[in-house]
Design an enzyme around this catalytic site. Structure first.
Site, PDB file in Angstrom:
ATOM      1  CB  SER A 119      -5.816   2.680  10.478  1.00 58.39           C
ATOM      2  OG  SER A 119      -4.922   1.608  10.319  1.00 58.39           O
ATOM      3  CB  ALA A 179      -5.979   7.260  16.343  1.00 58.78           C
ATOM      4  CD  GLU A 180      -1.503   4.062  13.551  1.00 57.64           C
ATOM      5  OE1 GLU A 180      -1.132   3.335  14.497  1.00 57.64           O
ATOM      6  OE2 GLU A 180      -1.719   3.623  12.408  1.00 57.64           O
ATOM      7  CD  GLN A 181      -5.385   6.904   6.971  1.00 58.81           C
ATOM      8  OE1 GLN A 181      -6.069   7.689   6.314  1.00 58.81           O
ATOM      9  NE2 GLN A 181      -5.233   5.642   6.617  1.00 58.81           N
ATOM     10  CG  PHE A 219       2.538   5.403   0.420  1.00 57.36           C
ATOM     11  CD1 PHE A 219       3.828   5.405  -0.074  1.00 57.36           C
ATOM     12  CD2 PHE A 219       2.203   6.304   1.423  1.00 57.36           C
ATOM     13  CE1 PHE A 219       4.775   6.287   0.415  1.00 57.36           C
ATOM     14  CE2 PHE A 219       3.148   7.192   1.917  1.00 57.36           C
ATOM     15  CZ  PHE A 219       4.436   7.182   1.418  1.00 57.36           C
ATOM     16  CB  ALA A 245       5.403   5.210  10.906  1.00 58.05           C
ATOM     17  CB  VAL A 246       0.982   9.119   9.587  1.00 57.06           C
ATOM     18  CG1 VAL A 246       0.787   8.477   8.232  1.00 57.06           C
ATOM     19  CG2 VAL A 246      -0.014   8.591  10.591  1.00 57.06           C
ATOM     20  CG  HIS A 268      -0.776  -1.497   6.602  1.00 56.09           C
ATOM     21  ND1 HIS A 268      -0.602  -0.649   7.659  1.00 56.09           N
ATOM     22  CD2 HIS A 268      -0.123  -2.635   6.928  1.00 56.09           C
ATOM     23  CE1 HIS A 268       0.132  -1.233   8.579  1.00 56.09           C
ATOM     24  NE2 HIS A 268       0.432  -2.450   8.160  1.00 56.09           N
ATOM     25  N   PRO A 269      -4.626   0.025   5.064  1.00 57.84           N
ATOM     26  CG  PRO A 269      -5.527   1.679   6.452  1.00 57.84           C
ATOM     27  CD  PRO A 269      -4.659   0.429   6.469  1.00 57.84           C
TER      28      PRO A 269
END
Length: 166
Positions: A78, A80-82, A113, A116-117, A61-62
């Site tokens: 990732s 899109a989620e961030q 860290f 789930a954003v 994970h980034p």
């Protein structure tokens, strides 16, 4: 569905860890293509993986708002989620705070860290970051793995629209 098709479709559900989809397919015989059924077999597979493999999934994970995001190196999921949490629009001070927390977190736990954003704001994420950094290594490993499974569930629900919810 053939194994190669299953892996091509679901291999990215667990970040950069297609072995989860490969083993899930092999273990699942006739997996019904619902978010719930695919999530269940993939989570069982993740939990059955060795400790080193699970740490590898966490490390895949980034960092949130980290170097990969700045360089444009995130997976589409990732990215899109961030972006949904506003992590692509941080002020200089906010970015500095995320960078400091990312560094301290990785030094303490050995993996980035993970949260789930979806549905969270950057302030929610910072608050969770600041709370979780005080966890023990065992507590945080459990929390991070639960978050990985939640991210997988959310990704599957977006991939299998109209299917049952997990």
């Amino acid at each position: 569905m053939h194994r190669d098709d299953f892996v091509a479709r679901f291999g990215g559900v667990f970040e950069h860890s297609p072995f989860i989809a490969e083993r899930a397919f092999d273990a699942g015989a006739e997996i019904p293509l619902t978010a719930q059924s695919v999530h269940a077999v993939m989570c069982d597979t993740f939990r059955a993986a060795s400790a080193a493999e699970r740490i590898g999934v966490l490390r895949a994970h980034p960092d949130l708002a980290g170097k990969l995001a700045i360089a444009g190196g995130l997976t589409q999921d990732s990215k899109a989620e961030q972006a949904s949490a506003g992590l692509d629009r941080l002020s200089a001070d906010e970015h500095a705070r995320f960078t400091a927390l990312n560094t301290a977190y990785v030094e303490k736990f050995g993996f980035p860290f993970i949260i789930a954003v979806k549905g969270l704001t950057k302030d929610d994420i910072l608050a969770a970051f600041e709370t979780r950094i005080d966890n023990s290594v065992d507590q945080e490993f459990e929390t991070a793995t639960a978050q990985v499974e939640k991210i997988a569930r959310l990704r599957l629900q977006s991939m299998l629209p109209g299917e049952d919810n997990v």
